[in-house]
Design an enzyme around this catalytic site. Sequence first.
Site, PDB file in Angstrom:
ATOM      1  N   VAL A  74       1.005  -1.175  -0.167  1.00 15.34           N
ATOM      2  CA  VAL A  74       0.058   0.077   0.047  1.00 15.34           C
ATOM      3  C   VAL A  74       0.783   1.216  -0.003  1.00 15.34           C
ATOM      4  O   VAL A  74       1.778   1.142   0.893  1.00 15.34           O
ATOM      5  CB  VAL A  74      -0.961   0.172   1.178  1.00 15.34           C
ATOM      6  N   CYS A  75       0.549   2.056  -1.037  1.00 17.87           N
ATOM      7  CA  CYS A  75       1.347   3.435  -0.836  1.00 17.87           C
ATOM      8  C   CYS A  75       2.854   3.324  -1.149  1.00 17.87           C
ATOM      9  O   CYS A  75       3.437   2.588  -1.938  1.00 17.87           O
ATOM     10  CB  CYS A  75       1.034   4.318   0.200  1.00 17.87           C
ATOM     11  N   THR A  76       3.783   3.933   0.006  1.00 15.52           N
ATOM     12  CA  THR A  76       5.118   3.661  -0.237  1.00 15.52           C
ATOM     13  C   THR A  76       5.880   2.170   0.289  1.00 15.52           C
ATOM     14  O   THR A  76       6.795   2.177   0.444  1.00 15.52           O
ATOM     15  CB  THR A  76       5.611   4.845   0.939  1.00 15.52           C
ATOM     16  N   THR A  79       3.019   3.230  -7.010  1.00 12.78           N
ATOM     17  CA  THR A  79       3.021   3.870  -5.830  1.00 12.78           C
ATOM     18  C   THR A  79       2.253   5.034  -5.522  1.00 12.78           C
ATOM     19  O   THR A  79       1.730   5.516  -6.620  1.00 12.78           O
ATOM     20  CB  THR A  79       4.374   3.809  -5.226  1.00 12.78           C
ATOM     21  N   ALA A 112      -1.441   2.428  -5.099  1.00 11.45           N
ATOM     22  CA  ALA A 112      -0.905   4.201  -5.132  1.00 11.45           C
ATOM     23  C   ALA A 112      -1.140   4.449  -3.759  1.00 11.45           C
ATOM     24  O   ALA A 112      -0.491   4.234  -2.811  1.00 11.45           O
ATOM     25  CB  ALA A 112      -1.844   4.714  -6.194  1.00 11.45           C
TER      26      ALA A 112
END
Length: 351
Positions: free
Chosen positions: A113-115, A133, A166
């Site tokens: 998830v994300c970073t 990301t 992202a």
Amino acid sequence: MTDTRPDEKPLLVTVLVFPGVRPLDVAGPIEVFASANEFGGRYRVRTASPGGIDVVTSAGTGLSVDLDAAHVPYISDVVIVPGGPEWPTLIKDDTLLRAVKALETHSRRTASVCTGAFLLAEAGLLNGRRATTHWRFTGELAQRYPQVSVEADALFVRDGSIMTSAGVSSGIDLSLALVEEHRGVDLARAVAKDMVVFMQRPGGQSQFSVRTRVPPVKQEVLRRVLDQAAADPSADHSLAGMARRAGMSTRHLSRLFRQELGTTPAHYIEQVRMEAAQAMLEGGDDPMASVARRSGFGPPESLRRAFMRNMGVTPGAYRARFRTTGVSAETVDRAGCSRSPTPDAHDMPLA
């Protein structure tokens, strides 16, 4: 209410947590799986950290932990690797990276998830794969890890047994896709409705209202023009029509758009009408002719051309995206194979 077969075994989800983890990266996916259980999804979710210690999140709140990431006593159906705002420091944490590798080795699917994508990349798990990301860091991901094919505008990317997503809320999109993959589209749709979220947000990572994402304008007359367009996209918003209502020349109005919005009147109005058409397609089954007329595009062919130009899909294909997360059609990865289940994995004990 959607239900699964009574003989289906629980699906085991392990969420990695660590000091400085972003809370929503953790809570979003967990809430999806918890909601799925209300409709018969049968998920068992556990948190794991390096050493099994409780952690403090990036928000300063404490988070209790169930398991030591190095000694999870079962094969996970899904491992979730969240991110954190201090990811440049996190990717240098050898203990954390060992935990990522250990969990991935004993999982059928690993998702970031994300970073969290940076942790997967630093651990070497994204080499030769497609990934994404948060939009602010896609360039950094591509620069640091040239062996990763970064898809900058995707909400989530599936490549074999690895999925990346992202920004923080896209962890919900990714988890919904996993629910559809595991338990079917009907259950995923029930979860999406329960959580009041889209099954699949189209249009990439840019999901904000046209009117709210433009910068504040200084000219009151321009504000009125923008508000009129948002209130009734189907009205006459030709350059001449807007200039007449604003009491100025077309040349002066065009200059105001360029100076304050950095765009042309025609482009701005098209975006407003696109947003109106998207809302109609997402929320109902009106004929395309009606959608085209009410959103201000006029004939259906004009609507179609605008969607192809802005979204790369037809209005019909756009509408179809809200009937599925899009994952069900992808039954195998790019190589035409998927990770085989481990026999009796579900019979291993839970801590």
